[in-house]
Design an enzyme around this catalytic site. Structure first.
Site, PDB file in Angstrom:
ATOM      1  N   ASP A   6       0.839  -1.200   0.000  1.00 57.72           N
ATOM      2  CA  ASP A   6       0.000   0.000   0.000  1.00 57.72           C
ATOM      3  C   ASP A   6       0.877   1.255   0.000  1.00 57.72           C
ATOM      4  O   ASP A   6       1.784   1.394   0.826  1.00 57.72           O
ATOM      5  CB  ASP A   6      -0.893  -0.015   1.244  1.00 57.72           C
ATOM      6  CG  ASP A   6      -2.010   1.016   1.180  1.00 57.72           C
ATOM      7  OD1 ASP A   6      -1.744   2.154   0.763  1.00 57.72           O
ATOM      8  OD2 ASP A   6      -3.152   0.681   1.555  1.00 57.72           O
ATOM      9  N   CYS A   7       0.564   2.164  -0.927  1.00 58.23           N
ATOM     10  CA  CYS A   7       1.422   3.341  -1.086  1.00 58.23           C
ATOM     11  C   CYS A   7       0.830   4.610  -0.481  1.00 58.23           C
ATOM     12  O   CYS A   7       1.498   5.644  -0.432  1.00 58.23           O
ATOM     13  CB  CYS A   7       1.711   3.582  -2.570  1.00 58.23           C
ATOM     14  SG  CYS A   7       0.232   3.988  -3.539  1.00 58.23           S
ATOM     15  N   LYS A   8      -0.424   4.559  -0.026  1.00 59.13           N
ATOM     16  CA  LYS A   8      -1.103   5.794   0.392  1.00 59.13           C
ATOM     17  C   LYS A   8      -0.369   6.527   1.499  1.00 59.13           C
ATOM     18  O   LYS A   8      -0.378   7.755   1.549  1.00 59.13           O
ATOM     19  CB  LYS A   8      -2.540   5.479   0.852  1.00 59.13           C
ATOM     20  CG  LYS A   8      -3.475   5.046  -0.251  1.00 59.13           C
ATOM     21  CD  LYS A   8      -4.921   5.063   0.211  1.00 59.13           C
ATOM     22  CE  LYS A   8      -5.186   4.102   1.350  1.00 59.13           C
ATOM     23  NZ  LYS A   8      -5.033   2.698   0.954  1.00 59.13           N
TER      24      LYS A   8
END
Length: 509
Positions: free
Chosen positions: A79-81
């Site tokens: 997950d890059c958020k």
């Protein structure tokens, strides 16, 4: 015959990386892991032969999952958020930022020959967090320290590590999405970064055919879908939205010597429109529906008709302090026989039964935040990044050929007296005046976003393995979370050519 090596896709999502890997090696990945049931459902319906784990990546034991078989490639897209600058100044989660450590776990447990990790550019800034009254935030004094430790851990497991940023449009996708890629190898072979295969159409490399031209946003748009007029809505558009449309019209229609144009549909002005491709990539597709398509249509009327009388007030679109007035008048002629032509090409044969030619000019309006001041995107270029909530809207401006004596006026000058037939919103194309008669806007649909993200035409996004329909919101979120397949394909072909050599054999197996 040597034992078949496994290919594993961690954080598999809806299957973007898996699709790119399959493009390269000719078969689906062996194992896909993701905690989200919606993502696993989309992956499963498109990769039915893959063994799926709908679990947290840390709950899957690498040795048990691989059953003692060697692993050629382990792909990771955590997950890059909580690294992305798009998150703004909101608190971050230590747990989510730490998901990448699962790559080290796989390296220690089963030692894949090649590990590839994908994330946003800011992943290199991964460092300790500091606690504030509002929550946890990255500590600027220790920026990048955790990332350096992560790389060192892989190196201590016997891996050589390199990393680089790649743009998806350079490898044949219609989006400019730029992402960080890390490659780690433990087999003694060199790490290879694939050479770009595409470029801007006017560059020497493309003109000399050393590279192919970028794919465009226009190629992804379904031109048969009508937009809604921005005028006379039950709920008027927000001022920021109108401002963005105005900036886009000025840049991509009024001030552009050769605006992008396509023919209107066979059912006529204001009706369904034929599907035509545009010639440049979309920007990054995200997991939310935030892309809108704006298309100006140019109507050429050889009878000299300029539209109906002005009975409604003019609608004002402001850009800064300037005004651009556009009348949403109706064309009374029957355009059902209109065939249309690009403005660069000669007009089609004009007959007594069909004396009208219709074209449409379009651009993409971007709905990011209230502070976005850009004009949007020329549809002849790739899209921006596609996100979980789509932010691209298609804007279409419909025009009619103008035969009056008035040539329009400066946007800075006071308005002329408004006559019974509107003469504002004039645009000059190929030494001919055209008048805007309507402007429409609509958000891009999931199947358009999927094409912008580089997914193949046959990729299933609207139903699960049981045949149940999937909501547009879920489709958009899954598409925006995906790795662009063309990047995965290029990286696998460059670093695991031995898997790709058996491509035809894999497909027939």
């Amino acid at each position: 015959m040597s034992e078949i090596e496994l290919v594993v896709d961690n954080f598999a999502g809806g299957g973007g990386a898996s699709t790119g890997i399959e493009m390269a090696i000719g078969r689906s990945v062996d194992i896909a892991i993701n905690h989200d049931p919606d993502a696993i459902a989309m992956h499963k319906v498109n990769h039915p032969t893959t063994r799926h784990y709908c679990e947290d990546v840390f709950d899957v034991n690498p040795k048990e999952a691989t059953q003692g078989k060697p692993v050629a490639l382990a792909w990771f897209s955590p997950d890059c958020k909580h690294f992305s600058k798009a998150k703004g100044g909101t608190p971050v989660s230590k747990k989510i930022r730490g998901l990448a450590w699962v790559a080290v776990r796989w390296a220690k447990a089963v030692k894949p020959r090649v590990i590839i990790l994908e994330n946003v550019e800011e992943f290199k800034s991964w460092g300790p967090l500091v606690k504030t009254e509002k929550g946890l935030y990255p500590d600027p004094a220790h920026k990048g320290e955790t990332f350096e430790k992560f790389v060192s851990e892989l190196e201590s497991c016997g891996y050589v590590v390199e990393y680089k940023e790649l743009r998806a449009c350079d490898y044949g996708a219609p989006t400019t999405r730029k992402r960080f890629f890390l490659i780690a190898r433990s087999d003694g072979q060199p790490i290879v970064w694939p050479e770009p295969t595409h470029g801007p159409k006017d560059t020497l490399e493309v003109l000399s055919k050393l590279k192919q031209p970028y794919h465009s946003a226009a190629e992804c748009i379904d031109w048969s879908l009508p937009g809604n007029s921005i005028f006379n809505r039950k709920k008027p558009l927000a001022k920021n939205t109108m401002d963005r449309i105005a900036r886009g019209l000025k840049k991509f229609v009024i001030d552009t010597p050769k605006p992008f144009v396509v023919r209107i549909g066979q059912t006529g002005f204001g009706g369904d429109r034929l599907s035509y491709s545009l010639d440049q990539p979309l920007t990054t597709i995200t997991t939310k529906a935030e892309h809108c398509l704006v298309t100006p249509t140019i109507m050429v009327n050889n009878t000299g008709h300029t539209g109906s009388a002005v009975t409604d007030p003019l609608k004002t679109i402001t850009t800064g302090g300037n005004q651009m007035l556009v009348q949403a008048s109706w064309i009374k002629e029957d355009y059902s026989q209109s065939t249309g032509t690009a403005v660069e090409a000669p007009l089609g044969t004009v007959t007594a039964q069909s004396v009208h030619q219709g074209v449409m000019s379009a651009f993409l309006c971007k709905h990011y935040g209230g502070n976005y001041q850009g004009a949007g995107i020329d549809v002849r270029n790739p899209t921006d990044t596609i996100t979980q909530v789509d932010h691209h809207a298609l804007v279409e401006a419909f025009l009619i050929k103008y035969y009056g004596t008035d040539t329009g006026q400066s946007l800075e000058a006071p308005l002329h007296t408004i006559p019974t037939k509107d003469r504002f919103g004039l645009i000059r194309i190929e030494n001919q005046d055209y008048q805007i008669v309507d402007i429409t806007m609509r958000m891009l649909q999931p199947h358009e976003l999927a094409k912008a993200q580089g997914l193949p035409e046959e990729y299933i996004i609207d139903r699960n393995p049981e045949g149940k329909r999937v909501s547009k919101a879920v489709q958009t979120a899954r598409i925006g979370n995906m790795v662009v397949p063309q990047c995965a394909k290029a990286l696998v072909q460059a670093n695991l050519p031995e898997l790709c050599e058996n491509k035809n054999e894999n497909r027939s197996a």
